[in-house]
Structure formats: C-alpha cells, structure tokens
Design a protein around this motif. Structure first.
Motif, short mmCIF file in Angstrom:
data_model
loop_
_atom_site.label_atom_id
_atom_site.label_comp_id
_atom_site.label_asym_id
_atom_site.label_seq_id
_atom_site.Cartn_x
_atom_site.Cartn_y
_atom_site.Cartn_z
N ILE A 78 0.95 -1.04 -0.15
CA ILE A 78 0.04 0.40 -0.29
C ILE A 78 0.42 0.80 -0.22
N ALA A 79 1.89 0.95 0.61
CA ALA A 79 2.79 2.40 1.16
C ALA A 79 3.75 2.98 -0.31
N THR A 133 3.78 5.70 6.30
CA THR A 133 5.05 6.58 7.54
C THR A 133 4.79 6.97 8.30
N THR A 134 4.89 7.85 8.01
CA THR A 134 4.34 8.96 9.70
C THR A 134 4.06 8.28 10.69
N PHE A 154 12.79 -0.16 2.05
CA PHE A 154 12.22 0.11 1.16
C PHE A 154 10.85 0.92 0.88
N CYS A 155 9.95 0.38 1.70
CA CYS A 155 8.92 1.14 1.25
C CYS A 155 8.55 2.18 1.96
N GLU A 168 7.99 7.68 -0.17
CA GLU A 168 7.94 9.46 -0.10
C GLU A 168 8.54 10.08 -1.67
N TRP A 169 9.40 8.69 -1.91
CA TRP A 169 10.44 9.36 -3.40
C TRP A 169 9.12 8.75 -5.09
#
Length: 430
Positions: A296-297, A314-315, A328-329, A334-335
């Motif tokens: 999902i991330a 993540t947050t 890696f997720c 984010e990238w």
C-alpha cells in the motif's frame, strides 16, 4: 624486464564505488529518519532515536573503511582467512546457546543496549576462505574433491545459521553458487537448484501431478540437451541414462518429502508466511499484514512520491519494521517510482563495478572475493525488495547500507571495502 610505475592514490582507488557507497549511506540515513518520523518527531541526531544511532554506526563504518583502505595491508586478508572463518564459526555456534532470542531467532549476542549478530560477519569470513581455497593454483572446480571442499566452506556456516532459525541470512549463502559457476561449476548444478525450488513450490501450491509433470519435462530437457553426445559411446549413453534416472529419483523424493519438511521442519511463522505468499491462505491482518501495508505504501507513492516526510503510511506507523527490513517501502511512498528506480540503479551500478573490477584483477583471490561481494549484495537486494512487494516470503533480511542496524552496516562496509582495498593494490602499478 617490465618497468612498474607507482600510480597515484586517485588512480588506485575505485572512487565510483566509494561514491556509490556514500550515496546509499546518505539515502539510508534520510529514510531511517523518515521511517520513525511522526507527528511529534525527535531531532535527527538524537541518541534516543534510530536515526541518531545510525549516524554513529555510519561514522564508525567510515572509520573502519578508512582503516581497511590505508592502514591494513591487503595481503593480510588472505593470511587470516582460516582463523577468521573458524572464529566466526565458533561464534555462530555459541550464539545458539548464549544469545538472546529476537522474533523467534536466537542469533544475537546482547551487551547491554548493544546487540551483535555473528551471521552478518559470517559472510565476510566465508568469502575470504572461499577466495583463499579457490585461488590456489591446483584448485579445479571440475574435480569432485575441490568442489566438495568449496561446498563444505559454504555449507557449514549456512547450516549453523539455519539452526539459529535465521532463514534469511542462510538463504544469502545460495548466492555463492554464482561464484562457483564463475570459477567453473557446471551450469547444470544451477539448473538443478532452480528446479528443486520450483518443485518445492509446486508441491505445496498445486496437485501432486503438476510437479511430477514438470519433473518429467525437466528430465527430458536434460536428455535433449545431451542428445549430440548420446550416440558417441555406450559408456556415454549409460552415463546420461544413470544421471536422468538419478535426477528423476531425487526429484520424486523431493516432491514426496515437501509436505513433511513444510510441516515438521519449518517453524509456524515461516509456514504461515509461505502460505500467504503462495496464496494458500489470506491473512491481511496477521502474517500478511506487513506485506499488505508495504505494498500500500509503495503503491501510494505513485510516480514521484508524496514528498520527504509526507508519507502517511510511514508517519502513522502502519508498516512494522519500517526502518529495518521494510525500509524500501519508505522510499516507495515518499520518493515514488523515481526514488525506487534511483536506489535500484545505484545497487545495480555498484554490483556492475565490483564485477568489472573483479574481472580486471590479475590475482585470482581478488577476482573470487569480488564475485562473493557482488553475490551477497545481490541476494540481499533481491530478497529484501522481493519481500516488500510480495514476491518473497518475509524472512527478515536487511537492505545493504539502507536498513537500520549497526551489525549489518559494519558488516557490509567491511565486506565492500576489503574488495576496494584489494582492487587498490591491483591498481598500484601499471
């Protein structure tokens, strides 16, 4: 007589490899901080945070790299390969009885707040001894006793690590087969290993007739590939027939023993992860939770990502172990695709440079050790990223230079810079 001219430092060291290492180190630090970032974040350099501790591990890794490059004579690594291998083997055995259990694996020594995993440095000692043995002038991979010796060096620490229930670290040792192949191992051995994996998976996920059909096709393929040599002599025909029958017998035994191995040797959490991976069970809130949240991330990152420190998965901590096995997720969320592609390209370029330098080496020890390094990094990369996108079972293995952890970062830094130092010695003269 050939004149040797001493090259300068700039020409001796493969700075492209060093820069690649530093870039991955920086990307790792940035993403470790992102993975622990929350609505109430700690400072980046706070010792209480994982990012602060990783900075310390990174700085000490740079110190170790500098010592290896400039203070330790490259020839020493070949000299100490046997005692280093035996010492690490003792540590691998001792940790089973004296170590602490972490997530079902008894593979860590604990010294207060500091933990140390011998399995991480075992890759270095195995690579060094393998390089020492295989670089001898009288070593021939085609000779059975030499092949068995190389297999013994790889197999012993691998089996001990399996006894620690550290399946992921043990699986990395399969990568050493690529080293043996480069040095003369028959490609049919790799074919047999690949077929064994395929038969194991099919025996779990399909009706029994399917793996048997694949086995018959594999044996016929072997015979067809040797059809040109079958007619040469009666002895050759008999040899091909014996090998084909032996392969069929071993394959049949593997098919029938798969369920026993799966149910009686693998641990419960390992069985569940494999079942979820193969689609035999659905458990999105249990053992499949990590992978589901990881995908999902990564998927939510899209093409260019949500932006640094802006990843919601993540947050808010939806992905467990995000600073270690699932780092890696964080990159994916984010990238985005661009960030993932950049990281993978950096690894691919690092492996390419190592192999390129290894092939140019005049010393067999340097060449073989280089292939060992490339194989270890590739296996970690393949398994870790495969885990995060649901193509491999979750077996707890770090992403080199990116994942949080002092043992892993030190081990990979030492592994890499020993090769850079050996290559530096190779480039000393022209």
């Amino acid at each position: 007589m050939e004149n040797k001219v001493d090259r300068g430092l700039a020409q001796m060291i493969d700075w492209k490899l060093v820069i690649c290492y530093l870039l991955l180190l920086v990307i790792g630090l940035a993403n470790i901080y992102a993975s622990i970032h929350s609505a109430d974040p700690e400072p980046f350099l706070a010792w209480s945070s994982r990012s602060g501790k990783q900075v310390v591990w990174a700085l000490t890794s740079l110190v170790l790299a500098t010592l290896i490059l400039f203070a330790i004579k490259p020839k020493l690594w070949e000299v100490i390969s046997v005692p280093a291998y035996l010492t690490v083997l003792v540590l691998l055995i001792a940790v089973i009885f004296l170590g602490v259990e972490v997530k079902g694996s008894r593979s860590w020594f604990a010294f207060g707040p500091v933990r140390f995993q011998p399995a991480e440095i075992s890759k270095i000692s195995t690579a060094l001894l393998l390089s020492t043995i295989m670089s001898r002038q009288n070593f021939r991979m085609s000779r059975l006793k030499d092949f068995l010796l190389a297999a013994f060096v790889i197999g012993v620490p691998m089996l001990v690590i399996v006894a620690e229930s550290e399946t992921g670290s043990a699986l990395v040792y399969v990568g050493f087969l690529f080293v043996l192949y480069r040095e003369g191992l028959s490609g049919w051995i790799l074919y047999l290993v690949g077929m064994a994996i395929v038969l194991f998976i099919l025996s779990l996920a399909t009706p029994l007739w399917v793996p048997f059909l694949v086995l018959v096709a594999a044996v016929l393929f072997f015979v067809l590939m040797h059809r040109s040599s079958i007619g040469r002599s009666l002895a050759r025909r008999r040899s091909i027939i014996r090998l084909s029958l032996a392969g069929f017998a071993v394959g049949s035994a593997l098919i029938f023993s798969t369920q026993f191995v799966f149910n009686n040797i693998l641990q419960d959490h390992q069985r569940k992860r494999i079942e979820v991976l193969l689609g035999l069970k659905e458990d999105p809130s249990g053992v499949g939770y990590n992978v589901t949240q990881s995908m999902i991330a990564i998927g939510s990152g899209g093409f260019a990502g949500k932006g640094y420190l802006r990843g919601t998965q993540t947050t808010y901590g939806f992905v467990p172990e995000q600073s270690t096995d699932f780092i890696f997720c964080t990159v994916g969320e984010e990238w985005g695709f661009l960030g993932c592609a950049l990281v993978i390209l950096l690894y691919a370029y690092m492996i390419y440079r190592i192999i390129q330098d290894a092939e140019k080496s005049r010393e067999a020890f340097t060449r073989i050790y280089g292939y060992c390094v490339a194989s270890c990094i590739f296996m970690h990369l393949f398994i870790n990223i495969g885990m995060t996108i649901g193509l491999m079972p979750v077996i707890g293995i770090p992403l080199p230079f990116l994942s949080y952890g002092g043992s892993s970062l030190w081990a990979f830094s030492i592994l890499l810079f020993i090769f850079i130092a050996l290559n530096k010695q190779e480039n000393k003269y022209f």
